[in-house]
Scaffold this motif. Structure first.
Motif, PDB file in Angstrom:
ATOM      1  N   ASP A 128       0.800  -1.222   0.000  1.00  0.00           N
ATOM      2  CA  ASP A 128       0.000   0.000   0.000  1.00  0.00           C
ATOM      3  C   ASP A 128       0.838   1.279   0.000  1.00  0.00           C
ATOM      4  OD1 ASP A 128      -2.295  -1.526   0.016  1.00  0.00           O
ATOM      5  OD2 ASP A 128      -2.343  -1.636   2.208  1.00  0.00           O
ATOM      6  N   ARG A 129       2.138   1.154  -0.060  1.00  0.00           N
ATOM      7  CA  ARG A 129       3.001   2.345   0.016  1.00  0.00           C
ATOM      8  C   ARG A 129       2.999   3.092  -1.325  1.00  0.00           C
ATOM      9  NH1 ARG A 129       8.758   2.103   2.733  1.00  0.00           N
ATOM     10  NH2 ARG A 129       8.581   4.240   1.953  1.00  0.00           N
ATOM     11  N   GLU A 130       2.066   4.003  -1.457  1.00  0.00           N
ATOM     12  CA  GLU A 130       1.953   4.753  -2.706  1.00  0.00           C
ATOM     13  C   GLU A 130       3.085   5.757  -2.876  1.00  0.00           C
ATOM     14  OE1 GLU A 130      -1.843   6.500  -3.099  1.00  0.00           O
ATOM     15  OE2 GLU A 130      -2.949   4.595  -3.067  1.00  0.00           O
ATOM     16  N   ASP A 131       3.790   6.082  -1.786  1.00  0.00           N
ATOM     17  CA  ASP A 131       4.860   7.070  -1.894  1.00  0.00           C
ATOM     18  C   ASP A 131       6.051   6.552  -2.708  1.00  0.00           C
ATOM     19  OD1 ASP A 131       5.145   5.268   0.311  1.00  0.00           O
ATOM     20  OD2 ASP A 131       6.910   6.409   0.932  1.00  0.00           O
ATOM     21  N   ILE A 132       6.254   5.229  -2.716  1.00  0.00           N
ATOM     22  CA  ILE A 132       7.402   4.710  -3.471  1.00  0.00           C
ATOM     23  C   ILE A 132       6.996   4.141  -4.832  1.00  0.00           C
ATOM     24  CG2 ILE A 132       8.731   4.175  -1.402  1.00  0.00           C
ATOM     25  CD1 ILE A 132       7.961   1.265  -1.778  1.00  0.00           C
ATOM     26  N   PRO A 181       5.792   5.687  -7.572  1.00  0.00           N
ATOM     27  CA  PRO A 181       6.376   6.416  -8.709  1.00  0.00           C
ATOM     28  C   PRO A 181       7.862   6.123  -8.886  1.00  0.00           C
ATOM     29  CG  PRO A 181       5.004   7.865  -7.393  1.00  0.00           C
ATOM     30  CD  PRO A 181       5.171   6.612  -6.602  1.00  0.00           C
ATOM     31  N   GLU A 182       8.568   5.938  -7.757  1.00  0.00           N
ATOM     32  CA  GLU A 182      10.004   5.650  -7.817  1.00  0.00           C
ATOM     33  C   GLU A 182      10.241   4.301  -8.509  1.00  0.00           C
ATOM     34  OE1 GLU A 182      13.753   7.204  -7.160  1.00  0.00           O
ATOM     35  OE2 GLU A 182      11.856   8.100  -6.521  1.00  0.00           O
TER      36      GLU A 182
END
Length: 596
Positions: A37-41, A43-44
């Motif tokens: 669920d880690r949407e912050d990574i 795009p990376e």
């Protein structure tokens, strides 16, 4: 395949740079697996992952590391779909991404050691198939109804585009087989083209077409390994196979039917092409090992006899095989050849026949151009139409539009000349002749109008040049000429005209017969024949040609083709000039006004 020695430094840099990129991406992928669920990574992962596999695909292509290209390209495509918002990065996609990362971590060092990616073939193929299968399964719900419904909507255009271009490339190379056969690097490139086609068909389980491409690739591989063709014209079978694949693709698009008509005949024809040495046959049959063959060859070479013994006889004397075993493997090879010849004979009746494409130039055939160029052209045209094309502010857009138009015209011209080569090849096959076809100066026709106007006349001139101008191989050898006839197409600008000439080095035209025909048709009084030059006689007779003149006219107009050309030129306000010399050849020049 092995990386060339001169490229080893590039290989080292490629492996080290790729591994550094892998190390930057890997931690983010592992983190995403642990915390989906880690949407912050996210795009990376997608951005750097795309860059990684895009880089690997490009460098592997340059170094001809074909097995690395497959998973890199498949994962690049998947991540590009995610970046574009077409697909979401599911748990399955993340798992495949992690597997692709591990594959590169383990595979790249091995490639550096081996200077080849051959040992990665099986794992690369399995990984590529898994990635593409996930794309296919993920797009099932969005399939187009009707044409190519087995292909997901987002993959339909690239699949058709790439497959069509690969087929065109293969066709062009097989048409030029006499020239590329001596260039093993070019044959290897052709083999890779066929391998890519095979992968494309395997993705959507188009089994018949996959089998044909695999058989073509296998035949080229055997040729590169030193085996010989049992026929003087292997390209005829190659091209018939490509025609069958293209015909089946059209059938698949229109009716979702991927069945190749006469598949087993095509496979038999390909299998019967190669003549394997007896040693190879015995090794493949499991009767001897390669070391034994080498020992037998040494015995054969050291023999003092004026008539060296055959390798099979030496092996029998050595006690390695029996006479019956040698006869059996030779009989099997003979049977393959017979099946191949029978299959080729049957395909002449049921398959796409040689020469079938000779009407291609006369038709308003479709030509594919680069989609990105075309899209940019449309964008510029819409912008200019909305804003109003006036003033210097629009000069950059107009110049770009002009450049794109010229680029697209060049692609059309390339397709145009490729089709002419195929026409000449097919007519040569029909006429059982060998033809060396040369095209020069076609940039003079860098205009679709020119190509459209000249397509029909050129078709007839090329056919006539092969069918009626050039002699058979036997006839040419009898008069001291080279086996292959020469046919040249030359285009150039002369002032306000386009000149296009078709010239052959064939039998030429008997001017005595032409003079007699002119007198018979009452075009020239008998007493006035002498002052006429050969060209004037031809032009006088040609211009007066009517559909009722038959028989001896074939000598002059080459079986009515020139009459068709003349009729076309009248509508185009053009002219025709002819030169011919018995035993030397004939040249026909079309002259058309050039409208700027």
């Amino acid at each position: 395949m092995n990386v060339a020695a001169e490229n080893f430094k590039i290989l080292e840099e490629f492996v080290h740079e790729s591994l550094e990129m892998v190390q930057r991406v890997a931690p983010f992928v592992r983190a995403l697996i642990q915390e989906p669920d880690r949407e912050d990574i996210l795009p990376e992962v997608t951005k750097n992952g795309f860059r990684l596999f895009h880089s690997i695909k490009g460098s592997a292509g340059f170094l001809q590391l074909d097995h690395l290209i497959g998973p890199a390209e498949a994962m690049e495509y998947l991540l590009d779909r995610v970046r574009s918002g077409v697909l979401s990065l599911t748990a399955q996609s993340v798992s495949l991404l992690a597997e692709a990362i591990r594959f590169m971590e383990q595979g790249l060092p091995l490639v550096l050691v081996e200077k080849s990616d051959d040992k990665l073939a099986a794992s690369a193929g399995a990984l590529t198939a898994a990635i593409l299968r996930s794309l296919y399964e993920g797009g099932k719900d969005s399939c187009l109804e009707g044409a190519v419904s087995l292909v997901p909507a987002e993959m339909r255009e690239p699949f058709l585009w790439e497959t069509d271009n690969l087929l065109v490339t293969a066709e062009q190379e097989f048409v030029l087989w006499d020239f590329i056969a001596v260039d093993h690097q070019r044959v290897k490139d052709l083999s890779r083209t066929l391998h890519r086609l095979q992968q494309n068909f395997a993705l959507f389980e188009l089994t018949d077409m996959e089998r044909l491409c695999r058989a073509l690739e296998s035949t080229l591989t055997r040729y590169l390994q030193g085996e010989f063709f049992q026929t003087e014209y292997p390209e005829r079978i190659f091209l018939r196979t490509i025609d069958a694949v293209r015909s089946t693709m059209n059938q698949f698009i229109e009716a979702e039917d991927p069945t190749v008509t006469g598949l087993e005949h095509h496979l038999d024809a390909l299998q019967g092409l190669m003549r394997q040495p007896i040693g190879t046959l015995l090794v493949e049959a499991g009767l001897v090992d390669p070391q034994t063959i080498q020992e037998a060859l040494e015995v054969q070479r050291s023999s003092q006899e004026t008539m060296p013994r055959r390798l099979g006889e030496v092996l029998v004397e050595m006690g390695q095989v029996t006479q019956e075993q040698v006869h059996h493997v030779l009989h099997e090879q003979h049977s393959k050849r017979m099946r191949g010849e029978q299959a080729e004979s049957m395909l002449a009746d049921i398959g796409p026949s040689a020469g079938q494409s000779t009407s291609a130039l006369a038709d308003n055939h479709k030509v594919r151009i680069d989609g990105q160029k075309f899209a940019r052209m449309v964008e510029l045209i819409e912008h200019l139409s909305v804003e109003g094309a006036s003033g210097k502010d629009f000069l950059p857009q107009l110049r770009e539009l002009q450049g794109l138009a010229h680029a697209c015209n060049r692609e059309v011209l390339s397709s145009f000349t490729d089709r002419m080569k195929r026409v000449v090849h097919d007519v040569a096959v029909q006429s059982n002749k060998k033809v060396h076809f040369v095209i020069e100066g076609m940039d003079a026709l860098l205009n679709q109008r020119d190509m459209a106007l000249l397509a029909d006349p050129l078709l007839h001139l090329l056919r006539n040049g092969v069918e009626h101008g050039l002699e058979t191989t036997e006839q040419r050898m009898q008069v001291g000429k080279r086996k292959s006839g020469r046919l040249t197409l030359l285009a150039l600008r002369q002032g306000d005209e386009i000149w296009v000439s078709v010239e052959d080095d064939g039998r030429g035209i008997d001017m005595h017969k032409i003079a007699a025909l002119a007198v018979e048709q009452k075009l020239i009084p008998p007493e006035q024949v002498a002052p006429y030059s050969s060209r004037e006689l031809m032009e006088r007779l040609f211009q007066s040609r009517t559909s009722t003149v038959e028989g001896v006219w074939e000598e002059a107009e080459r079986s009515s083709g020139l009459a068709v050309v003349g009729k076309s030129l009248q509508h185009l306000q053009g002219a025709i000039e002819m030169w011919s010399h018995p035993g030397k050849g004939t040249r026909v020049t079309l002259k058309l006004p050039w409208k700027h």
